[in-house]
Design an enzyme around this catalytic site. Structure first.
Site, mmCIF file in Angstrom:
data_model
loop_
_atom_site.group_PDB
_atom_site.id
_atom_site.type_symbol
_atom_site.label_atom_id
_atom_site.label_comp_id
_atom_site.label_asym_id
_atom_site.label_seq_id
_atom_site.Cartn_x
_atom_site.Cartn_y
_atom_site.Cartn_z
ATOM 1 N N SER A 67 0.819 -1.219 0.000
ATOM 2 C CA SER A 67 0.000 0.000 0.000
ATOM 3 C C SER A 67 0.849 1.263 0.000
ATOM 4 C CB SER A 67 -0.910 0.028 1.232
ATOM 5 O OG SER A 67 -1.826 -1.032 1.184
ATOM 6 N N GLU A 73 2.315 -0.213 15.393
ATOM 7 C CA GLU A 73 2.723 1.139 15.013
ATOM 8 C C GLU A 73 3.432 1.876 16.136
ATOM 9 O OE1 GLU A 73 -0.372 -0.069 14.673
ATOM 10 O OE2 GLU A 73 -0.581 -0.330 12.502
ATOM 11 N N PHE A 109 -3.140 5.374 11.266
ATOM 12 C CA PHE A 109 -2.237 4.630 12.154
ATOM 13 C C PHE A 109 -0.902 5.351 12.324
ATOM 14 C CE2 PHE A 109 -4.561 1.226 9.598
ATOM 15 C CZ PHE A 109 -5.701 1.360 10.366
ATOM 16 N N HIS A 155 -3.111 7.030 2.326
ATOM 17 C CA HIS A 155 -4.543 6.790 2.497
ATOM 18 C C HIS A 155 -5.189 7.818 3.422
ATOM 19 C CE1 HIS A 155 -3.205 3.175 0.581
ATOM 20 N NE2 HIS A 155 -4.394 2.597 0.604
ATOM 21 N N ASP A 177 -13.122 1.463 2.307
ATOM 22 C CA ASP A 177 -12.810 0.931 3.645
ATOM 23 C C ASP A 177 -13.558 1.680 4.745
ATOM 24 O OD1 ASP A 177 -11.258 -1.152 2.893
ATOM 25 O OD2 ASP A 177 -9.334 -0.175 3.269
#
Lengths: 319, 281
Positions: A40, A61, A86, A112, A120
């Site tokens: 991604s 994370e 995140f 994103h 999503d």
């Protein structure tokens, strides 16, 4: 209105991936970390050429931010990669204490971001990240507008000493900025000079502002369009100069209206030069599942929304 | 050995006096676990670490230390000053306006010896692992040491880090746990049980050793043994039992002195129990 064309459409995250790969070639201190989202974040080229400088941390994370902070001790330049949600909200205290307060040279690279993540849904569509990051003392916040600018920004933050939040996205959008551009942190890019209204836009909203400018031209309105790719430090000089000329301003961002670019601009203008301001931003809401285009329309981030905001701002100018 | 056991015990004694006087002076700070770890810090900085008090942030080719449970700053500040990082007179500025000796350790004011801010718990091991990875990339054979509180093991980030280090064979790190069984609200077994820590760490893939952190000879032996275990593919964990408040009879073994300062009378009583060896600051 200056004519902008494009021959290619690409995602800004791929600009990051290309920039990271190039950064790895230029500086052996560049290292990269990822929390199980290598594909991604488009980090494959870096990993292939520099496997010994890449750390897969898994879905962890908080640990990633701490390890990144530790890697700077010894002179490494860590780039962390995961989704914007995140990269910020999930790990705010880790960034605050171990990176920002500790003054560590970590590059937090976040894909994103915003509504255009799409299907999503709201769990992943953070619209508060610019606000979270810009509140941290010493943090630089950058949201580039297309593939080329994101690649250039990725290389520029490698040269910059200090923590940086680099925000980019998932959808393919027109590539309209020059391939070989020099990216100057904190320096606004003049997209189109105009006299009637200032439109400042960041990230995916810049292309939409150009489309809005073309519509406004048909209505006889000459819009000045400025790309604010660096939200912090803000190019106050460029904004002030433009607003003194046009007398009103519209701010455009794929972010909550609270805490974003618009608020930074308003904070600056209220203490320097009062002018009507309209906000094209998400109206204190979470997102939802749908296609990116459907969401940008529903949450009023379309070129037509910018046109309406420009007309409203102009109408509020004192005669 | 650079020092005899008795010399090190004398240094630790002075460190305990520093801790009590610093916390008393501003009527704030965390004496309990600071006292409990005075022997460990003394051993580390005066005997174990290969370090340079002419502080350099990057710390290449020297051993590094990271404190995760930052609230025990008094013991660290005392040992840093006593080992030459800054003048001991600066200990009198602890927690005061414009001081480099903040309540919790920071890099922000540029205090030599501190490489990361800590205080918000559970973050130090990740940072230490990052520094250990940087050493591996550089082919730097020196080691990274970390100290974590046992209470802060309740923070989830630690367990992300405990999982990461064995998987990635970070075998140049020695993490010690200040296993005193106490936290602010009471004994850890009452607040949130840590259960069998040794079994947990071993299950995560660490090489675990146990030691008594209030016995100078044993601290030195265990840390030397830990060093001999580095470079063998596994991170090393030193589960170090200590007593909170060690050295002062009315402070020992209770959480009540986690974060409270002694009164004038209590200070006099405590100092009467601890020998002044190097001269008070």
């Amino acid at each position: 209105m200056k004519k902008y064309t494009y021959t290619d459409k690409k995602d800004t995250r791929s600009g990051f991936g290309a920039g990271l790969h190039e950064a790895g070639k230029r500086n052996e201190n560049v290292v990269a970390l990822c929390a199980d989202l290598v594909g991604s974040l488009k980090m494959d080229a870096f990993i292939k050429d520099f496997p010994e400088r890449f750390f897969q941390v898994g879905i962890a994370e908080a640990n990633m931010m701490g390890i990144a902070a530790g890697l700077t001790i010894g002179g490494k330049i860590p780039f962390t990669g995961t989704f914007a949600n995140f990269s910020t909200g999930r790990v705010y205290d880790q960034i605050r204490q171990s990176i920002a307060y500790s003054g560590k040279n970590v590059k937090i690279c976040a894909s994103h971001a915003g509504l255009t993540l799409g299907e999503d849904g709201a769990t992943h569509q953070i619209l508060e990240d610019i606000g979270l990051m810009k509140m941290l003392p010493g943090m630089t916040v950058i949201n580039p507008c297309d593939y080329n600018q994101t690649k250039a920004a990725t290389l520029a933050i490698m040269e910059h000493e200090g923590p940086v939040y680099l925000r980019f996205g998932r959808p393919v959008i027109p590539v309209f900025t020059p391939e070989d551009q020099k990216f100057e942190i904190g320096k606004a890019w003049m997209v189109n000079e105009g006299t009637d209204v200032t439109i400042v836009a960041t990230g995916h909203m810049v292309w939409r502002a150009i489309q809005a400018g073309e519509e406004l031209e048909k209505l006889g309105i000459d819009a000045e369009i400025i790309n604010i790719h660096t939200i912090k430090p803000l190019d106050e000089e460029a904004i002030l100069k433009s607003v003194k000329k046009t007398g009103c301003i519209v701010t455009c961002e794929e972010h909550n209206k609270f805490g974003g670019l618009g608020e930074s601009v308003a904070r600056f203008l209220t203490s320097t030069y009062l002018a009507p301001q309209e906000f094209v931003a998400v109206n204190d809401s979470f997102g939802e599942s749908a296609t990116p285009d459907q969401l940008m329309t529903k949450y009023k981030l379309d070129p037509s929304d910018i046109v309406a905001a420009a007309q409203k701002a102009m109408a509020r100018k004192s005669k | 050995m650079k020092h005899t056991i008795s010399e090190l015990e004398d240094i630790a004694s002075q460190v305990r006096r520093d801790i009590l006087r610093m916390v008393h002076a501003v009527q704030s700070g965390h004496p309990g676990a600071s006292l409990g770890c005075a022997d460990f810090f003394t051993a580390l900085y005066f005997e174990v670490l290969n370090h340079n008090p002419k502080f350099d942030m990057d710390g290449k080719n020297e051993d590094l230390f990271f404190l995760s449970n930052g609230h025990i700053s008094p013991v660290w500040y005392s040992v840093l000053a006593r080992s030459g990082y800054f003048n001991v007179s600066e200990l009198s500025t602890f927690r005061k306006l414009d001081s480099r000796l903040q309540g919790h350790p920071t890099t922000h004011e540029g205090l030599p010896g501190v490489r990361i801010a800590s205080g918000s718990l559970g973050q130090g091991l990740s940072v230490a692992i990052g520094a250990a990875l940087a050493k591996k990339i550089d082919g730097d054979k020196s080691l990274v040491f970390a100290l974590l509180g046992d209470g802060e093991l309740q923070e989830g980030q630690n367990w992300e880090a405990f999982m990461f280090a064995p998987h990635n064979k970070v075998d140049n790190i020695i993490a010690s746990i200040d296993y005193n069984g106490q936290q602010i609200d009471g004994p850890t077994e009452k607040v949130l049980s840590l259960e069998n820590l040794q079994a947990k760490f071993e299950a995560f893939g660490w090489h675990v050793i146990t030691s008594n952190g209030n016995d100078m000879e044993e601290i030195l032996k265990s840390l030397e043994y830990a060093k001999s275990l580095t470079g063998k593919g596994k991170p090393i964990l030193n589960l170090m039992s200590t007593q909170m408040g060690y050295g002062v009879d009315f402070m020992v073994g209770t959480h009540k002195w986690h974060g409270s300062a002694p009164s004038d009378e209590q200070l006099a009583n405590a100092l009467g129990q601890i020998k002044e060896t190097l001269g008070d600051y």
